[in-house]
Design an enzyme around this catalytic site. Structure first.
Site, PDB file in Angstrom:
ATOM      1  N   ARG A  95      55.651  49.378  52.606  1.00  0.00           N
ATOM      2  CA  ARG A  95      54.408  48.638  53.083  1.00  0.00           C
ATOM      3  C   ARG A  95      55.813  47.525  54.375  1.00  0.00           C
ATOM      4  O   ARG A  95      55.176  48.338  55.844  1.00  0.00           O
ATOM      5  CB  ARG A  95      54.324  48.244  51.926  1.00  0.00           C
ATOM      6  CG  ARG A  95      53.038  47.069  52.027  1.00  0.00           C
ATOM      7  CD  ARG A  95      52.629  46.831  50.659  1.00  0.00           C
ATOM      8  NE  ARG A  95      53.045  45.886  50.503  1.00  0.00           N
ATOM      9  CZ  ARG A  95      53.423  44.494  49.318  1.00  0.00           C
ATOM     10  NH1 ARG A  95      51.805  45.099  48.471  1.00  0.00           N
ATOM     11  NH2 ARG A  95      53.773  43.909  48.559  1.00  0.00           N
ATOM     12  N   LYS A 107      50.527  32.507  45.687  1.00  0.00           N
ATOM     13  CA  LYS A 107      49.040  33.485  47.441  1.00  0.00           C
ATOM     14  C   LYS A 107      47.781  33.260  46.054  1.00  0.00           C
ATOM     15  O   LYS A 107      47.345  33.329  44.809  1.00  0.00           O
ATOM     16  CB  LYS A 107      49.652  34.456  47.655  1.00  0.00           C
ATOM     17  CG  LYS A 107      49.579  35.711  46.107  1.00  0.00           C
ATOM     18  CD  LYS A 107      50.731  36.560  46.749  1.00  0.00           C
ATOM     19  CE  LYS A 107      51.383  37.472  45.536  1.00  0.00           C
ATOM     20  NZ  LYS A 107      52.447  38.769  46.038  1.00  0.00           N
ATOM     21  N   MET A 147      24.705  39.708  37.634  1.00  0.00           N
ATOM     22  CA  MET A 147      24.673  38.489  38.584  1.00  0.00           C
ATOM     23  C   MET A 147      25.492  37.184  37.329  1.00  0.00           C
ATOM     24  O   MET A 147      26.554  36.437  37.507  1.00  0.00           O
ATOM     25  CB  MET A 147      24.490  38.384  39.922  1.00  0.00           C
ATOM     26  CG  MET A 147      24.617  37.440  40.421  1.00  0.00           C
ATOM     27  SD  MET A 147      24.256  37.225  42.059  1.00  0.00           S
ATOM     28  CE  MET A 147      23.434  38.748  42.443  1.00  0.00           C
ATOM     29  N   TYR A 204      19.697  44.995  32.406  1.00  0.00           N
ATOM     30  CA  TYR A 204      19.310  46.739  33.516  1.00  0.00           C
ATOM     31  C   TYR A 204      19.757  47.006  33.334  1.00  0.00           C
ATOM     32  O   TYR A 204      21.079  48.563  32.834  1.00  0.00           O
ATOM     33  CB  TYR A 204      19.976  46.017  35.231  1.00  0.00           C
ATOM     34  CG  TYR A 204      19.905  44.486  36.172  1.00  0.00           C
ATOM     35  CD1 TYR A 204      18.917  44.919  36.195  1.00  0.00           C
ATOM     36  CD2 TYR A 204      20.743  43.657  35.689  1.00  0.00           C
ATOM     37  CE1 TYR A 204      18.542  43.146  36.912  1.00  0.00           C
ATOM     38  CE2 TYR A 204      20.443  42.633  36.170  1.00  0.00           C
ATOM     39  CZ  TYR A 204      19.132  42.793  37.113  1.00  0.00           C
ATOM     40  OH  TYR A 204      18.743  41.299  37.989  1.00  0.00           O
TER      41      TYR A 204
HETATM   42  C1  PLP Z   1      52.997  38.418  44.986  1.00  0.00           C
HETATM   43  C2  PLP Z   1      54.174  38.730  44.913  1.00  0.00           C
HETATM   44  C3  PLP Z   1      55.014  38.813  44.232  1.00  0.00           C
HETATM   45  C4  PLP Z   1      54.568  38.380  42.854  1.00  0.00           C
HETATM   46  O1  PLP Z   1      54.384  39.403  42.424  1.00  0.00           O
HETATM   47  P1  PLP Z   1      54.547  39.694  40.491  1.00  0.00           P
HETATM   48  O2  PLP Z   1      53.571  40.578  40.261  1.00  0.00           O
HETATM   49  O3  PLP Z   1      52.839  38.852  40.556  1.00  0.00           O
HETATM   50  O4  PLP Z   1      55.354  38.572  40.247  1.00  0.00           O
HETATM   51  C5  PLP Z   1      56.691  38.440  44.743  1.00  0.00           C
HETATM   52  N1  PLP Z   1      56.897  39.482  45.609  1.00  0.00           N
HETATM   53  C6  PLP Z   1      56.143  39.294  46.828  1.00  0.00           C
HETATM   54  C7  PLP Z   1      56.894  39.501  47.947  1.00  0.00           C
HETATM   55  C8  PLP Z   1      54.480  39.366  46.626  1.00  0.00           C
HETATM   56  O5  PLP Z   1      53.512  39.635  47.718  1.00  0.00           O
END
Ligand code: PLP
Length: 357
Positions: free
Chosen positions: A129, A34, A302, A254
């Protein structure tokens, strides 16, 4: 002279994947990609992970981008689908989905699908969650189990709140509750993110879901990546574009926020928060030039940061600078910037060139 560049070390990626397999040899691997593979580039990372059993993403667009990039392995939507219209898209593109809320079950039961959907039923064992409530789990399972729209057996999952804290009982309680709820069901089971893969052997189950550790970053604050035999995949680099002497008492950058305590030389590096370098990295944050640690001074701009090269600098214009990665763990920069390495990695912006090595 390079400007902001993320070198992506694909050998390190393979090494880290092998490390997951070594730690959890009995488990299949759902490699989590992701957020643009945590800033490393979605399709190029997927192409490299030939031994992964499937890929995990958060959103349907990420899954479709993998398909458009020619990736054919199973893909799991970790946040699940949102609308009834998503369902035929999932089926047509062989995308599997997490189901975590009764509303999704209603949508699945009330739609006509060409072929059954692959479902990962998620139960909330304490993260609070996503996931169906433990008291609703049997009923959720029942409804999905008798639906022609769902491929059987379903897979079963949960997610931990505190897996990175090896002295926190909560993970063991979550594991126990998950096992109690699911022990009568035959579907494959998954609990573990990276921290749990490492710290909680009894959470490895049929599938593990590593993200961060694949990228060579430690998911546990008390242990370094090196101690866990993980190698950083991303090395963020840029170059020294100016060197200038300044006098004791003169300020830099800055807000005139940093003032030289003695005559020195300031180096300017072409990287800033516009590239994803954290703006709140404080004076004293290290960078690495020619193997030497030099400290950031003044505010992050930036497009640039400034560093204190000292009174007799040996550095030259164009010298490459490492902001994090090989030789300078991103974990350390995250700690100084009061955030977590996940955020630094996925905040890398479009402007940063990815170089795959
Ligand atoms: C992001 C995620 C993971 C991976 O988590 P890491 O801490 O990066 O290993 C695993 N399971 C779910 C449901 C996630 O959302």
């Amino acid at each position: 002279m390079i400007t902001a560049t993320a070198e992506i070390n694909l050998t390190a990626l393979q090494h880290n994947f092998a490390q997951v397999k070594q730690i959890a040899p009995q488990s299949k691997v759902l490699a989590v990609l992701k957020a643009n593979a945590y800033g490393h580039g979605l399709v190029p990372i997927a192409e490299q992970l030939k031994d992964a059993d499937s890929f995990g993403v958060a959103r349907i667009d990420e899954a479709l981008a993998l398909r458009a990039g020619g990736i054919v392995k199973p893909i799991v939507l970790l946040e699940g689908f949102l609308h009834a219209q998503d369902l035929p898209i999932l089926v047509a593109n062989n995308i599997q989905t997490v189901v975590h809320i009764p509303h999704q079950i209603e949508l699945i039961l009330s739609t006509k699908l060409e072929s059954p959907l692959n479902v990962w039923l998620k139960v909330d064992t304490g993260m609070h969650r996503l996931g169906v409530a433990p008291a609703f789990f049997e009923e959720a399972y029942h409804w999905l189990n008798q639906s022609k729209n769902v491929h059987q057996p379903m897979r079963l999952m949960t997610h931990f709140a505190c897996a990175d804290e090896s002295d926190n009982d909560k993970t063991q309680q979550q594991i126990a509750l998950f096992e109690q709820l699911t022990s009568n069901h035959v579907g494959e089971k998954t609990m573990a993110n990276s921290a749990a893969v490492i710290a909680w052997p009894n959470a490895r189950a049929d599938w593990v879901r590593p993200g961060l550790m694949l990228y060579g970053v430690s998911p546990i604050s008390e242990l370094t990546a090196a101690e866990l035999h993980l190698s950083p995949v991303m090395t963020l680099k840029s170059s020294l574009i100016a060197i200038r002497p300044i006098k004791k008492g003169e300020s830099v950058g800055y807000g005139a926020a940093w003032v030289a305590q003695q005559d020195t030389n300031i180096g300017v590096i072409a990287i800033g928060y516009g590239d994803g370098y954290p703006r709140n990295a404080p004076s004293g944050t290290p960078v690495l030039i020619n193997g030497r640690i030099v400290l950031l001074v003044g505010r992050v701009s930036m497009d640039m940061i400034t560093i204190d090269l000292g009174s007799n600098p040996t550095e030259q214009l164009g010298d490459e600078v490492v902001l994090w990665g090989d030789g300078l763990p991103v974990e350390e920069i995250a700690r100084l910037a009061e955030t977590i390495p996940y955020e630094l990695l996925c905040n890398i912006t479009q402007r940063v060139k990815c170089l795959y090595l």
